[in-house]
Design a protein around this motif. Structure first.
Motif, PDB file in Angstrom:
ATOM      1  N   ARG A   1      24.409  62.134 -43.537  1.00 37.46           N
ATOM      2  CA  ARG A   1      23.133  62.800 -43.849  1.00 37.46           C
ATOM      3  C   ARG A   1      23.043  63.116 -45.345  1.00 37.46           C
ATOM      4  O   ARG A   1      21.966  63.009 -45.942  1.00 37.46           O
ATOM      5  CB  ARG A   1      22.980  64.074 -43.016  1.00 37.46           C
TER       6      ARG A   1
ATOM      7  N   SER B   1      24.734  61.836 -37.026  1.00 39.57           N
ATOM      8  CA  SER B   1      25.517  62.948 -36.489  1.00 39.57           C
ATOM      9  C   SER B   1      26.651  63.334 -37.435  1.00 39.57           C
ATOM     10  O   SER B   1      27.212  64.428 -37.319  1.00 39.57           O
ATOM     11  CB  SER B   1      26.084  62.593 -35.112  1.00 39.57           C
ATOM     12  N   TYR B   2      26.993  62.445 -38.387  1.00 38.50           N
ATOM     13  CA  TYR B   2      28.022  62.756 -39.371  1.00 38.50           C
ATOM     14  C   TYR B   2      27.366  63.404 -40.593  1.00 38.50           C
ATOM     15  O   TYR B   2      26.429  62.842 -41.184  1.00 38.50           O
ATOM     16  CB  TYR B   2      28.772  61.499 -39.800  1.00 38.50           C
TER      17      TYR B   2
ATOM     18  N   ASP C   1      25.086  56.637 -38.765  1.00 37.58           N
ATOM     19  CA  ASP C   1      25.017  57.628 -37.690  1.00 37.58           C
ATOM     20  C   ASP C   1      24.710  59.007 -38.280  1.00 37.58           C
ATOM     21  O   ASP C   1      25.553  59.588 -38.983  1.00 37.58           O
ATOM     22  CB  ASP C   1      26.346  57.649 -36.937  1.00 37.58           C
TER      23      ASP C   1
END
Length: 315
Positions: free
Chosen positions: A194, A189-190, A187
């Motif tokens: 990234r 969004s974390y 994900d």
């Protein structure tokens, strides 16, 4: 230079018996298999069921099957890992996980546990340092994760901190050992994801030895952290617990900041942001009258004046 799973476990010398925190993911799977082989009959596993995603029941079933195959006793702990106001979801889950491990390492099995092993590895260490840098952390943050420490009367270890993620997965694949993939690991969004998926590959190209050099920097920061902790402990003996405001005012601002961080973390398990700590220091400096009030948000609670002392409470 990172090392192998086998080399790390051979160098690992915990007090036995040993509890492995087992999520079912690749890293904890490698740790559990390697430890169970080295110390048959002396390894236990604890799986913390956070209940935060639909796949949690599948993780539990997988862990039960693996532990049955390895003849490793397993305790499954269900926790409510929802976060409070002022807490990040990741921090809340981590705190619940540690609390569950402490409680069940002592209670779930026939004999008291002396050691707990966690499966963080070299890439996790780098990610932790980069997150600390992105937040403007001091030496405590840059010290990242220790390989060994004591808490609540237990010895805690991270024996795989010298092994990178690719080597762990390669070790598992060679031996045809299965693991589960947490869907949240992909994900974007974390921030940590990234870093793992985008930044680490670039670092590998530009600085191939970055895991080793980051590890050395982390060790230097850890040494400085220990010195600051020693100083904070001495100052805490001087200012008292809870701290006396007049005694705090006798210290330099740097030592005030150091002892307050230490007091808040050790006694209330909170870490103030830079802005919160700066405001707290300002209020302490201005506190010279009986009617001066202090009430500053710190973590998920408040630092407050209680008579001539500084207190903290969670409303």
């Amino acid at each position: 230079m990172t090392v192998s799973v086998d080399h790390s476990i051979q160098a690992f010398a915990p007090v036995l018996p040993l509890v492995v925190a087992y999520s079912g993911g690749a890293d904890s799977t490698a740790l559990l298999h390697a430890c169970a082989r080295r110390w048959p009959g002396q390894v236990y596993a604890i799986h913390v069921h956070h209940g935060l995603q639909a796949a949690a029941d599948t993780f539990e079933a997988h862990c039960r099957a693996v532990c049955a195959q390895l003849h490793v006793p397993l305790s499954v702990v269900h926790v409510d890992a929802r976060h409070q106001a002022g807490q990040s979801p990741e921090d809340a889950a981590r705190r619940h996980r540690y609390s569950a491990l402490i409680a069940h390492a002592r209670q779930a099995f026939a004999e008291p546990m002396a050691s707990i092993a966690l499966a963080q590895h070299a890439d996790d260490q780098v990610e932790t340092m980069l997150l600390a840098l992105s937040r403007g952390a001091g030496v405590a943050g840059l010290a990242a994760m220790p390989s060994h420490w004591q808490r609540e009367g237990l010895d805690w270890y991270r024996p795989l901190l010298g092994v990178d993620a690719a080597n762990i997965r390669a070790w598992l694949k060679v031996q045809a050992i299965a693991w589960v993939e947490d869907p949240t690991n992909a994900d974007p969004s974390y921030t940590r994801n990234r870093i793992r998926l985008q930044l680490l590959p670039m670092l590998e190209q530009v600085f191939p030895q970055f895991r080793d050099t980051f590890s050395r920097s982390s060790a230097h920061a850890a040494q400085a952290k220990r010195l600051l902790q020693d100083l904070a402990q001495l100052d805490l003996q001087s200012v008292g617990v809870p701290p006396v405001i007049k005694a705090l005012q006798q210290l330099s601002e740097e030592r005030q900041a150091n002892v307050l961080r230490h007091w808040l973390l050790q006694y209330h398990q909170v870490t103030p942001s830079a802005a919160q700590l700066q405001e707290l220091l300002r209020q302490i400096s201005a506190c010279h009258t009986r009617g001066h009030q202090i009430r500053i948000k710190v973590g998920y609670g408040f630092a407050v004046r209680v008579g001539g002392k500084l207190g903290w409470y969670n409303p």
